[in-house]
Write a protein that holds these residues in place. Structure first.
Motif, PDB file in Angstrom:
ATOM      1  N   VAL B  95      27.123  -0.189  25.279  1.00  0.00           N
ATOM      2  CA  VAL B  95      28.458  -0.180  25.879  1.00  0.00           C
ATOM      3  C   VAL B  95      28.401  -0.757  27.291  1.00  0.00           C
ATOM      4  O   VAL B  95      29.212  -1.601  27.671  1.00  0.00           O
ATOM      5  N   ALA B  96      27.408  -0.313  28.068  1.00  0.00           N
ATOM      6  CA  ALA B  96      27.273  -0.825  29.437  1.00  0.00           C
ATOM      7  C   ALA B  96      27.018  -2.331  29.420  1.00  0.00           C
ATOM      8  O   ALA B  96      27.558  -3.070  30.241  1.00  0.00           O
ATOM      9  N   ILE B 179      28.961  -4.266  18.544  1.00  0.00           N
ATOM     10  CA  ILE B 179      30.073  -4.155  19.492  1.00  0.00           C
ATOM     11  C   ILE B 179      30.593  -5.537  19.872  1.00  0.00           C
ATOM     12  O   ILE B 179      31.801  -5.748  19.984  1.00  0.00           O
ATOM     13  N   SER B 180      29.679  -6.496  20.030  1.00  0.00           N
ATOM     14  CA  SER B 180      30.154  -7.833  20.391  1.00  0.00           C
ATOM     15  C   SER B 180      30.914  -8.478  19.243  1.00  0.00           C
ATOM     16  O   SER B 180      31.640  -9.448  19.434  1.00  0.00           O
ATOM     17  N   GLY B 181      30.797  -7.911  18.041  1.00  0.00           N
ATOM     18  CA  GLY B 181      31.559  -8.445  16.908  1.00  0.00           C
ATOM     19  C   GLY B 181      32.968  -7.887  16.806  1.00  0.00           C
ATOM     20  O   GLY B 181      33.777  -8.371  16.014  1.00  0.00           O
ATOM     21  N   VAL B 182      33.291  -6.854  17.613  1.00  0.00           N
ATOM     22  CA  VAL B 182      34.639  -6.283  17.572  1.00  0.00           C
ATOM     23  C   VAL B 182      35.616  -7.261  18.225  1.00  0.00           C
ATOM     24  O   VAL B 182      35.336  -7.800  19.290  1.00  0.00           O
ATOM     25  N   PRO B 207      35.044   3.690  15.938  1.00  0.00           N
ATOM     26  CA  PRO B 207      35.431   3.412  14.550  1.00  0.00           C
ATOM     27  C   PRO B 207      34.969   2.035  14.070  1.00  0.00           C
ATOM     28  O   PRO B 207      34.598   1.875  12.907  1.00  0.00           O
ATOM     29  N   SER B 208      34.961   1.044  14.987  1.00  0.00           N
ATOM     30  CA  SER B 208      34.600  -0.313  14.556  1.00  0.00           C
ATOM     31  C   SER B 208      33.129  -0.436  14.201  1.00  0.00           C
ATOM     32  O   SER B 208      32.749  -1.299  13.420  1.00  0.00           O
ATOM     33  N   ILE B 209      32.288   0.395  14.834  1.00  0.00           N
ATOM     34  CA  ILE B 209      30.863   0.268  14.532  1.00  0.00           C
ATOM     35  C   ILE B 209      30.402   1.431  13.654  1.00  0.00           C
ATOM     36  O   ILE B 209      29.250   1.837  13.677  1.00  0.00           O
ATOM     37  N   ARG B 210      31.335   1.942  12.860  1.00  0.00           N
ATOM     38  CA  ARG B 210      31.033   3.077  12.000  1.00  0.00           C
ATOM     39  C   ARG B 210      29.807   2.823  11.119  1.00  0.00           C
ATOM     40  O   ARG B 210      28.888   3.615  11.063  1.00  0.00           O
ATOM     41  N   PHE B 211      29.808   1.683  10.451  1.00  0.00           N
ATOM     42  CA  PHE B 211      28.697   1.439   9.527  1.00  0.00           C
ATOM     43  C   PHE B 211      27.346   1.360  10.234  1.00  0.00           C
ATOM     44  O   PHE B 211      26.412   2.059   9.848  1.00  0.00           O
TER      45      PHE B 211
END
Lengths: 295, 292
Positions: B95-96, B179-182, B207-211
């Motif tokens: 995240v950072a 995360i960069s794919g969101v 939620p976007s990186i759930r998998f």
């Protein structure tokens, strides 16, 4: 009329402030982690260039008072009890051949499961994948027995061949290959190209990024494997370097020859570091699990 | 032409199927079979039914029972201490790193990944020096005269430290790539709606990186149950067997000095394998359901 720009301006500056605070928090967090992460490596490297008297007498310093090469000379000289050069060559042979064979096998097998049409293809693939989820602890002891039956105890083959059976890399490769447009090979088929031809001249060149990433995983995995070589190798000369380092704690008298101990550890990590630097740029692009599997 | 059997798939898939049969399927089946036998690796296994399991699970007078209990307890301690940190720290890093104002992302990522390239045997030599009470950083800078590897809770602490140091890199790369794919417009519209950083993290990023989260959680936990190198190198199972994990007992029984007790070791391995399978399945089931 007057209100609007003012409100907007306030909103924007608030948001800007939030972003810069979170920027500093992020930086603080990341930089402190980087320091903690890198200091042990620097300390290990610098200790390998210190004399024994300096290590024992001078208290903690990040860098040596005097840089000396003596430790490395002694390490390379000591071929009888701790043949580290031999271990490094063993590891290099094992990891290189293993990685090459992995790349060959996964690209061929991945092509089979992704681009070819045959009866039971997906059933076969998912059956093998399911079985491979069974924890590896269970097959550890019989694997040793198989290696023994093949006459591979204390040989590099014990580390080169069994790892080729894994499903993880094949899963990644198949996933990646499924993303390559079908029109490419369909038109090649119409032109009369055989499967092997399509594999070699159409698909393989497009696979470079994923094969590099899988290759890096295989190389570091093989280079750093610990449990299996500790089981398979008893012969000091035949060992890879990970198993050898386990012996060193005793050989160098549990930190009585610290510089040599550190030097050996440093020599053992150089190859994977170099490879990582080379393959680094392929990393983030290739491992996108989001787009890969979510659908 | 069409009736001719197409042998091409055999050439492409066949070699791996053979490798899989010999080096995964056969040993797995044999391992389960061996757990029902008395076996010393040399002679043929002798069928003893459930005897090994009975001894391990219920015979409180047997050393195998106490070893299994102690090994399992220590393995569980390791799992509980290491897994949350191996998920949360890499997530915080990712995240950072995805903060749009942060520069030199790849350099930072490389530095944090580097320990993951170091084998446990080399890493342990370095960290044991750092934790050496006379020579290391802890003794010299912090003035602590603790003999880390031989006293609890410090023995666990150094095992966890080396695990986290070497282990965050892999998960970090997976999270960062995810995360960069969101899609960035999701964040932009959330920002316009006045969602703060924490809100954006909980309602968009997570939620976007759930998998990837489920995947890394399951894999990290399964990996932690197989822990072996860190306690062997750092503490050699001590003090008083308090960091002696199950894999160390399994290896000792099967390949240690003296007569091999491979049947008993296989039974322990099957039990450990079953625990890993059940926990992985539970994690997958619970997380998949909660997230849906």
């Amino acid at each position: 009329m007057d209100n609007r720009p003012a409100l907007n301006g306030q909103g924007a500056s608030k948001k800007g402030l939030g972003i810069s605070i979170s920027k500093y928090i992020s930086y603080f967090f990341l930089i402190s982690l980087c320091l903690i992460w890198v200091i042990p490596v620097i300390f290990g490297v610098s200790t390998s260039f210190r004399s024994q008297t300096e290590v024992v007498s001078s208290g903690f310093r990040l860098f040596p008072e005097q840089w000396i090469l003596e430790n490395y000379v002694k390490i390379l000289d000591n071929t009888s009890t701790a043949p580290i050069l031999r271990w490094l060559m063993n590891s290099l042979f094992i990891a290189t051949l293993h990685t090459f064979l992995v790349v060959v096998i996964i690209s061929i097998t991945g092509y089979g499961y992704s681009r070819m049409k045959f009866k039971g293809r997906d059933t076969l693939f998912f059956t093998l994948l399911g079985i491979s989820f069974f924890p590896g602890v269970v097959n550890l002891i019989p694997s040793y027995k198989i290696i023994d039956a093949l006459g591979w105890v204390n040989t590099s083959w014990a580390m080169i061949i069994p790892g080729l059976a894994g499903m993880g890399n094949i899963f990644l490769v198949r996933q990646f290959m499924n993303g390559i447009p079908r029109e490419l090979d369909e038109s090649a088929t119409v032109d009369g190209a055989s499967d092997f031809r399509i594999y070699a001249s159409v698909i393989l060149p497009l696979m470079k990024p994923i094969l590099i990433v899988c290759g890096l995983f295989s190389f570091t995995g093989s280079w750093n494997d610990f449990l299996w070589p500790v089981i398979v190798f008893t012969d000091v000369d035949k060992m890879p370097v990970t198993a050898g380092l386990l012996l060193l704690q005793d050989i160098y008298g549990n930190y009585r020859m610290i510089g040599q101990l550190m030097g050996s550890a440093i020599l053992a990590i150089i190859p994977t570091m170099l490879l990582f630097l080379f393959a680094q740029k392929y990393f983030v692009q290739s491992i996108n699990l989001n787009s890969g599997i979510k659908g | 032409m069409k009736k001719k059997l197409n042998l091409a798939p055999v050439f492409f898939v066949g070699p791996h199927v053979i490798l899989f049969a010999v080096f995964v399927l056969l040993p797995t089946i044999y391992g389960i079979y061996a757990s029902f036998t008395k076996w010393n690796l040399m002679n043929d296994p002798v069928w003893v039914g459930l005897d090994n399991y009975k001894t391990i699970l219920f015979d409180s007078g047997s050393t195998f029972h106490t070893q299994f209990q102690n090994g399992l307890k220590n393995t569980l301690i390791f799992v509980v201490l290491s897994v949350p940190l191996l998920i949360i720290i890499p997530l915080m890093i990712a995240v950072a790193l995805e903060h749009k104002k942060v520069k030199m992302k790849n350099l930072i990522q490389s530095i944090l990944y580097i320990p993951g390239l170091i084998s446990i045997s080399a890493a342990a030599l370095i960290w044991l020096l750092i934790f050496n009470k006379q020579l290391g950083i802890t003794g010299n800078i912090f003035g602590s005269q603790i003999a880390w590897p031989t006293h609890q809770p410090y023995a666990w602490l150094i095992i966890i430290v080396i695990t986290i140091w070497g282990g965050v890199g892999g998960n970090m790369i997976i999270y960062r790539a995810s995360i960069s794919g969101v899609a960035p417009d999701l964040y932009e519209s959330a920002e316009l709606d006045g969602a703060g950083a924490i809100r954006r993290f909980t309602s968009i990023t997570l939620p976007s990186i759930r998998f990837p989260l489920i995947y890394t959680f399951v894999m990290t936990t399964a990996g932690a149950f197989n822990v072996f190198g860190q306690p062997l190198m750092m503490t050699d199972g001590g003090p008083q067997q308090s960091t002696h994990v199950l894999m160390m007992y399994i290896r000792q029984l099967a390949f240690g000095n003296g007569e091999s007790i491979a049947g008993m070791a296989s039974a322990m391995a099957v039990l450990l394998g079953l625990i890993i399978l059940v926990i992985s399945a539970l994690q997958y089931y619970v997380m998949n359901r909660n997230a849906a």
